[in-house]
Design an enzyme around this catalytic site. Structure first.
Site, PDB file in Angstrom:
ATOM      1  N   GLY A 170       0.436  -1.566   0.101  1.00  0.00           N
ATOM      2  CA  GLY A 170      -0.399  -0.029   0.232  1.00  0.00           C
ATOM      3  C   GLY A 170       0.823   1.204  -0.092  1.00  0.00           C
ATOM      4  O   GLY A 170       2.343   1.100   0.188  1.00  0.00           O
ATOM      5  N   ARG A 191      -2.214   8.561   4.196  1.00  0.00           N
ATOM      6  CA  ARG A 191      -2.446   8.994   5.168  1.00  0.00           C
ATOM      7  C   ARG A 191      -1.838   9.139   6.263  1.00  0.00           C
ATOM      8  O   ARG A 191      -1.515  10.415   7.128  1.00  0.00           O
ATOM      9  CB  ARG A 191      -3.872   8.056   6.233  1.00  0.00           C
TER      10      ARG A 191
END
Length: 448
Positions: free
Chosen positions: A13, A17
């Site tokens: 990933g 964030r």
């Protein structure tokens, strides 16, 4: 009969964030990248294979792992099921049990992983074992619908009925399966969903539809907490530290203000260690019995023997070794410093690249001048030596046994055993000079 174990760790990933140039799973907790916390637990099972699925910032992961695992690239990233499929080449010829883990879920205990493997090899032979947990707030987690410990359905929160949402058992995403079953089931997963992704969770429903069954193993929510943001990273650090403090006290250390003490992942404490408030341990610290660490001290890469006293306001850096009953006092910094038994440096001192003999006394303001701008040099101070306050020991230099260096000396040449070395400029005295100076300056300021 035991079967070989392989671990697939998903870490492809982008971790957007985190808003970081560092890969998400390399952000540290207790001074250790979260991925390496997980890999250490995996290693307790002696796996035959470890495959890390990488994507963004793969070079960082390759460097951090240092060849301890195979890497498989997921590009493009089409879901968790697709990610696991990327391990197929690395697992070619492997016939055994496969654990599916996540790099941003760092604190899965080895015992929990083993429980999943044991359940997979139980006599009823489940096709897939799912690791589930019951959080205080189920939020948006997918649900695990069960009959006993058999999984009847896996459902995402958004697709769940009200009755299914009332179920508190949630999917962690971690699974175990036989290698042959896993790859065959993954081959049948489709992207027939709104996100057009291949979901790992679908292998459970496919196995159930085939008339096979899947099983669930439950664990503590802490064990499967995922970290996706800086706030979650801080929260997990806080929880890890809270548990470590409790363990330290259970093992015989006293923490006056536990919430102010911060440990590293590998801190070792002996019994009857007293730790005052606001003490920080970096990696690589070993503390023996009966040590007192006073307030506001920072310690990393240090070995501290029994009966030593540290601080307050001390900084021990990497390579510091203190033998029994040595003392490092307030505003003293050490680096690659070896202090012998009973040696002490009580105030305002820097000791770098130095060996200090037993019972030597280092006076306030002493500095080992170990760096010339290009290279580092060693200072050796003998047993029972006395270094007077505000001395500069300009390395390389050796101070002999029982020698005395007078206060204010700048020592550039070795001092022999038992010798006094005094290196000061001659004091010049001019009686009345200061009075005459002040009178002249006052008159000048008054404009006279």
């Amino acid at each position: 009969m035991t079967h070989p174990i392989a671990a697939i760790i998903l870490a492809a990933g982008k971790g957007t964030r985190m808003k970081s140039d560092l890969h998400k799973v390399l952000h540290p907790i207790a001074g250790r990248p979260m991925l390496l916390h997980l890999m250490a637990s995996v290693d307790e099972l002696n796996p035959a294979k470890k495959v890390v699925i990488v994507g963004d910032k793969a070079d960082q992961l390759e460097s951090a792992l240092g060849g301890t695992a195979d890497l498989a690239v997921q590009e493009p990233q089409l879901g968790t099921g697709h990610a696991v499929q990327q391990a197929e080449a690395a697992l070619a010829g492997f016939d055994g049990d496969v654990l599916i883990l996540y790099g941003d879920v760092p604190f899965v205990p080895a015992a929990t992983m083993q429980a999943m493997i044991d359940r997979l090899n139980a006599p009823d032979a489940p096709a897939v074992v799912v690791l589930a947990f019951e959080p205080a707030d189920a939020q948006q987690y997918g649900r695990v619908i069960t009959d006993g410990d058999r999984v009847t359905k896996m459902v995402e929160h958004k697709d769940a009925t009200e009755a299914e949402r009332a179920v508190r058992l949630c999917n962690s995403g971690l699974m175990a399966a036989k290698s042959a079953d896993l790859l065959a089931l993954l081959a049948r997963v489709t992207d027939d969903n709104a996100a057009k992704e291949f979901y790992l969770v679908d292998i459970v429903n496919i196995a159930n539809a085939d008339g096979r069954h899947c099983a669930v193993v439950k664990t503590d929510p802490y064990d499967v907490a995922g970290i996706n943001s800086r706030a979650e990273l801080a929260a997990m650090e806080g929880e890890w530290q809270a548990r470590r403090r409790v363990q330290a006290m259970a093992d015989g250390a006293s923490l006056i203000a536990p919430e102010t003490v911060w440990f590293a992942w590998d801190t070792v404490l002996g019994r009857d260690v007293m730790i005052e408030p606001n003490v920080f341990f970096g990696p690589g610290v070993t503390v023996a019995d009966d040590v007192k660490i006073r307030a506001n001290s920072h310690i990393e890469g240090a070995s501290i023997a029994a009966g030593c006293e540290i601080g307050p306001f001390a900084r021990l850096r990497a390579g510091t070794i203190l033998e029994e009953k040595a003392k490092i006092g307030n505003f003293v910094e050490t680096k690659k410093a070896h202090l012998g038994q009973g040696a002490k440096a009580n105030h305002l001192t820097y000791l770098g690249d130095v060996t200090v003999g037993a019972r030597a006394n280092i006076g306030a303001g002493t500095i080992t001048c170990n760096y010339d701008g290009y290279f580092k040099y060693q200072t050796v101070i003998g047993e029972n030596a006395f270094i007077g306050s505000n001395s500069a020991l300009i390395a390389p230099v050796k101070i002999g046994r029982d020698a005395i260096v007078a206060a204010g000396s700048a020592v550039t040449i070795d001092v022999a055993d038992g010798e006094l070395r005094l290196v000061r400029g001659e004091q010049l005295v001019k009686p009345g000079w200061a009075d005459r100076f002040h009178d002249a300056m006052r008159k000048k300021k008054a404009g006279k």
